[in-house]
Design an enzyme around this catalytic site. Structure first.
Site, PDB file in Angstrom:
ATOM      1  N   ASP A  28       0.851  -1.192   0.000  1.00  0.00           N
ATOM      2  CA  ASP A  28       0.000   0.000   0.000  1.00  0.00           C
ATOM      3  C   ASP A  28       0.888   1.244   0.000  1.00  0.00           C
ATOM      4  OD1 ASP A  28      -2.888   1.082   0.571  1.00  0.00           O
ATOM      5  OD2 ASP A  28      -1.514   2.221   1.855  1.00  0.00           O
ATOM      6  N   TYR A  74       3.488   9.866   0.973  1.00  0.00           N
ATOM      7  CA  TYR A  74       4.431   9.208   1.884  1.00  0.00           C
ATOM      8  C   TYR A  74       5.884   9.500   1.469  1.00  0.00           C
ATOM      9  CZ  TYR A  74       0.177   6.476   2.965  1.00  0.00           C
ATOM     10  OH  TYR A  74      -1.100   6.082   3.276  1.00  0.00           O
ATOM     11  N   LYS A 105      -2.463   6.178  -4.181  1.00  0.00           N
ATOM     12  CA  LYS A 105      -3.560   7.121  -3.911  1.00  0.00           C
ATOM     13  C   LYS A 105      -3.334   8.456  -4.613  1.00  0.00           C
ATOM     14  CE  LYS A 105      -3.660   4.792   0.510  1.00  0.00           C
ATOM     15  NZ  LYS A 105      -2.272   4.583   0.920  1.00  0.00           N
ATOM     16  N   HIS A 155      -7.281   9.832  -1.806  1.00  0.00           N
ATOM     17  CA  HIS A 155      -6.677   9.688  -0.477  1.00  0.00           C
ATOM     18  C   HIS A 155      -7.538  10.287   0.646  1.00  0.00           C
ATOM     19  CE1 HIS A 155      -2.481   9.149   1.505  1.00  0.00           C
ATOM     20  NE2 HIS A 155      -3.438   8.916   2.364  1.00  0.00           N
TER      21      HIS A 155
END
Ligand code: A2P
Length: 317
Positions: free
Chosen positions: A43, A48, A77, A110
């Site tokens: 994921d 990130y 996302k 997201h």
């Protein structure tokens, strides 16, 4: 490995590797290690800030034959600053380039929160755009376009309330296949889970271990610990499991996809070992008593002076 079947017959692994907070310097190794252990689901998200390193890890694993692309399930996302319909495909193409992939298995909106295109994280209220200006239905159209273009196989959302899912359904022919939300014994999301189940929407549980490595600014002073809760400790010891394994098994046993994050080889192995464990109804019932509606990731970072977002309109409660 357990799988859940989606409408077109594709199967998503019930257990995956979370990568939020996995530092770029560590995540390349973690991805390699995880794939060697047997992980088949990763994921990701551009926010990130580690997709290029994950991409290197994936490329290495694919070219050395540890795993074939069709055995993998890769989720990423759409960040909040690309919510306009025309921005969706370019954002996805960037993620694909970073991950060194031709397609994603699953692409999610997201957050139900829009930011100005040039903003990554908001500093003032004027960095945020109200949903009346860029409605989620517009973003969803972009997501559908990305799927039609073959850039992703499945589309879904993240951090969506039942109300937002229902209003998306009203105006859009195609429902999200997945809603990724925070879920663990302190935030069981039973109503949302029941609604999603009745609508054929799969829930992925993020922060299943309580995300203790969140940056300090995202933590409250008096947070309850999940891994150290006496009942979690007691039940896991009785089952010969670690507390993390009990939490992971609990999430899978209630029909959610679970994506614990780790960059530590020992814990990666430990967590993978939980993916096949069947818990008794008695244990499930005991853990159910821990629900307290507590969010570790409460979304308060979208709430600031001048922002159109409040916790009430974010979660619709
Ligand atoms: P690390 O990456 O050093 O293993 P979440 O998935 O809820 O976001 O939680 C991630 C946090 O939990 C990280 O701090 C991670 O640290 C830690 N963690 C992951 N697996 C375990 C485990 N088996 N036991 C204890 N802590 C764990």
């Amino acid at each position: 490995m357990q799988y859940y079947q989606l409408a077109n017959g594709d199967r998503i692994p019930a257990f995956g590797l979370g990568t939020w907070k996995s530092e770029p310097g560590k995540v390349y190794q973690a991805v390699q290690e995880a794939l060697k252990i047997g992980y088949r689901h990763i994921d990701c998200a551009p926010i990130y800030r580690n997709e290029p390193e994950i991409g290197q890890g994936l490329k290495e694993a694919l070219s050395s034959g540890i795993v074939k692309r069709e055995e993998l399930w890769i989720t990423s996302k759409l960040w909040n600053n690309a919510h306009k319909e025309a921005e969706v495909i370019p954002a996805l193409k960037q993620t694909l380039a970073d991950l060194q992939l031709d397609y994603l298995d699953l692409f999610l909106i997201h957050w139900p929160v829009a930011l100005k295109s040039e903003v990554i994280l908001p500093e003032t209220g004027s960095d945020l755009i109200p949903l009346t200006e860029i409605p989620l239905t517009e973003t969803w159209k972009g997501m559908q376009g990305a799927k039609e273009a073959g850039l992703c196989r499945h589309i879904g959302v993240s951090n969506f309330s039942q109300q937002k899912l229902a209003s998306l359904k009203q105006v859009s022919g195609q429902q999200p296949e997945v809603n990724q939300v925070e879920s663990h014994p302190y935030l069981q999301q039973n109503e949302l889970l029941a609604y999603c189940r009745s609508e054929g929407i799969l829930i992925t549980a993020y922060s299943p271990l309580g995300s203790n490595d969140r940056p300090e600014m995202l933590k409250k002073a008096d947070e309850p610990s999940l891994l150290e809760h006496p009942l979690i400790q007691e039940l896991s010891a009785k089952q010969n499991l670690t507390p993390a394994q009990l939490l992971i098994a609990w999430g899978i046993n209630r029909g959610t996809v679970v994506i614990p994050k780790s960059v530590n080889p020992q814990r990666l192995k430990e967590n993978f070992g939980a993916s096949e464990i069947v818990l008794t109804e008695e244990v499930m019932r005991a853990i159910a008593t821990l629900d307290r509606g507590y969010r570790f990731v409460d979304g308060s970072f979208w709430e600031m002076a001048g922002s159109p977002y409040t916790l009430a309109n974010l979660w619709d409660n």
